[in-house]
Design a protein around this motif. Structure first.
Motif, mmCIF file in Angstrom:
data_model
loop_
_atom_site.group_PDB
_atom_site.id
_atom_site.type_symbol
_atom_site.label_atom_id
_atom_site.label_comp_id
_atom_site.label_asym_id
_atom_site.label_seq_id
_atom_site.Cartn_x
_atom_site.Cartn_y
_atom_site.Cartn_z
ATOM 1 N N TYR A 96 1.108 -1.121 0.290
ATOM 2 C CA TYR A 96 -0.272 -0.118 0.334
ATOM 3 C C TYR A 96 0.817 1.273 0.401
ATOM 4 C CZ TYR A 96 -4.356 -1.315 0.558
ATOM 5 O OH TYR A 96 -6.112 -2.611 0.066
ATOM 6 N N TRP A 99 2.331 1.943 -3.722
ATOM 7 C CA TRP A 99 1.221 1.790 -4.173
ATOM 8 C C TRP A 99 0.974 3.215 -4.249
ATOM 9 C CZ3 TRP A 99 -4.652 -0.760 -3.342
ATOM 10 C CH2 TRP A 99 -5.323 -0.356 -4.076
ATOM 11 N N THR A 103 0.222 6.385 -7.029
ATOM 12 C CA THR A 103 -0.319 7.035 -7.233
ATOM 13 C C THR A 103 -0.287 8.127 -7.870
ATOM 14 O OG1 THR A 103 -1.429 5.649 -6.414
ATOM 15 C CG2 THR A 103 -2.622 7.625 -6.957
ATOM 16 N N MET A 138 2.529 0.968 -10.720
ATOM 17 C CA MET A 138 1.684 1.209 -9.624
ATOM 18 C C MET A 138 0.734 0.032 -9.590
ATOM 19 S SD MET A 138 -2.114 1.248 -8.695
ATOM 20 C CE MET A 138 -2.590 2.101 -10.705
ATOM 21 N N GLY A 142 -0.325 -2.834 -6.495
ATOM 22 C CA GLY A 142 -1.603 -1.846 -5.741
ATOM 23 C C GLY A 142 -2.370 -3.502 -6.029
#
Length: 443
Positions: A96, A99, A103, A138, A142
């Motif tokens: 996370y 990720w 983002t 990404m 993710g």
């Protein structure tokens, strides 16, 4: 894989064990944060590319499909790795954080920035390549964190008699994430402040990754096979394994059909409302649709547990088809709200029932590996096939508009009718699943 059995021994009981508050908190917070990031990737990244880089629907389809392929590979690799380590928490938390960082980086990929750095290059082509590559990275982090580790943890933390309820709650997370983004952050996108928009979502995702380290506890029920890592990765792709687990694979096939149906229209939904229907206040429409659908999905999850997951699939799919046909005809704000609510409710209820069945049919020693199979059937194939079907429908309709002297293509209502036609095929795997279930029932 052995023949499908309940995921843990305690699932054989007839009463629903109570999920602890810590488990529910982790399910909701970690699940919701993941869907915030996926909403940005699945919907707003398309809008970002459309508004700032290229309006070619083939570019959007390439972005979606390449992301799906990478996400599927990541889920297989990370799922098998988390199986062998008997740990989910570390993969969730670290994934996370990474990720979120990826983002946040989306906002820096713009043609103006490319032109400033590489003045001799074709800024649009370079920006397209950069955004596709960044999206792939990404998607790897993710999917490893959410689709592989988190979903495996959900399977190990629930049992058949409460999975309809849990899936009913999880199924509303994508809609609630859209509602939060539309309500709080959509103004940033309309004002072109993409760096701040992506930065906020990235920061929240990374923060929840840190929080997940303290919230998530690895299940004591986690068991693994004795296979090597590579054998674990490819185990579920063997024909012999498919023959030994027919219910699992027919449930996944049903998910493939429903997933493909939604990907025909979903990548183009916001663009359709803005450009074809010419509704500026689309956030209000989506808010009403999302809240109504979320309430109906949560209530429907309890009904799914009560009447049975397999029994629920076809009625839920019928609701989805009715909503899609309604979207084809809907034009004003009110009709779009009504048809959209029916459509999204049917989608969430169908997905909740199928997802819960997949968890029920998952062998306990292959939980992480099954997440990779789920990605192939529910994500990769739908996201590769669906957007290109939608793009072909849009190109065939040849609807355009002129923006600052540039002719741009625009989605038309035919994407919803095409999606409805795909959804009808759900009946085929469901009938085979019913037959396999009847054969598996004790005499």
């Amino acid at each position: 894989m052995s023949r499908t059995q309940p995921t843990t021994a305690r699932q054989a009981g007839g009463t629903a064990p109570r999920l602890g508050s810590r488990t529910w908190l982790a399910l909701i917070i970690v699940g919701f944060a993941g869907q915030l990031a996926w909403t940005v990737e699945n919907m707003y990244l398309n809008v970002f590319v459309y508004n700032t880089i290229s309006t070619n629907p083939a570019v959007l389809a390439l972005l979606v499909s390449s992301s799906a392929v990478v996400a599927t590979a990541a889920t297989f690799l990370i799922g098998a790795a988390s199986d062998r380590r008997r740990r989910r928490r570390i993969f969730i938390a670290a994934g996370y954080v990474l990720w979120g960082a990826c983002t946040a980086a989306f906002g820096f990929v713009q043609t103006s920035a490319v032109a400033a750095i590489l003045p001799a290059a074709n800024a649009v082509v370079v920006a397209i390549i950069a955004i596709v590559l960044l999206d792939a990275v990404m998607s790897f982090f993710g999917s490893g964190a959410n689709d592989a580790a988190f979903n495996a943890w959900v399977t190990e933390s629930t049992v058949p008699v409460n999975r309809g309820r849990v899936e009913g709650v999880l199924s509303v997370m994508p809609l609630l994430s859209m509602l939060v983004i539309f309500g709080l952050l959509d103004g940033l996108t309309q004002g072109g402040n993409w760096k701040l928009f992506f930065g906020i979502i990235g920061a929240v995702t990374a923060l929840i990754g840190v929080l997940a380290w303290f919230l998530v506890r690895d299940s004591p029920a986690l068991v693994v096979s004795g296979d090597s890592y590579l054998r674990s990765v490819v185990h579920g792709l063997r024909p012999s394994v498919m023959r030994a687990n027919p219910r699992l694979y027919w449930a996944l096939t049903a998910w493939l059909v429903v997933g493909t149906c939604t990907q025909v229209f979903l990548p183009y939904l916001i663009i359709y409302i803005q450009r074809y229907l010419r509704i500026d206040g689309y956030a209000i429409i989506l808010a009403v649709v999302l809240v109504s659908s979320a309430v109906l999905s949560i209530l429907g999850g309890r009904i799914i547990d009560r009447i049975g997951k397999l029994v629920s699939v076809m009625p839920a799919t019928a609701i989805l088809v009715i909503g899609l046909v309604g979207m084809f005809f809907a034009r004003g704000t009110g009709p779009v709200m009504l048809a959209g609510t029916i459509m999204m409710s049917g989608f969430m209820l169908t997905t909740a029932a199928i997802s819960a069945m997949v968890r029920d049919y998952t062998p306990p020693e292959r939980v992480g590996n099954v997440q990779g199979l789920r990605m192939i059937f529910a994500i990769m194939v739908p996201m590769v096939v669906g957007p290109f079907v939608g793009a072909a429908v849009i190109a065939g309709a040849a609807e355009t508009y002129v923006d600052l002297g540039v002719v741009k293509s625009v989605p038309t209502p035919w994407i919803f009718l095409a999606a409805a036609a795909v959804a009808v095929f759900t009946v085929l795997p469901v009938l085979r699943l019913r037959r396999a279930t009847a054969l598996a029932a004790p005499a």
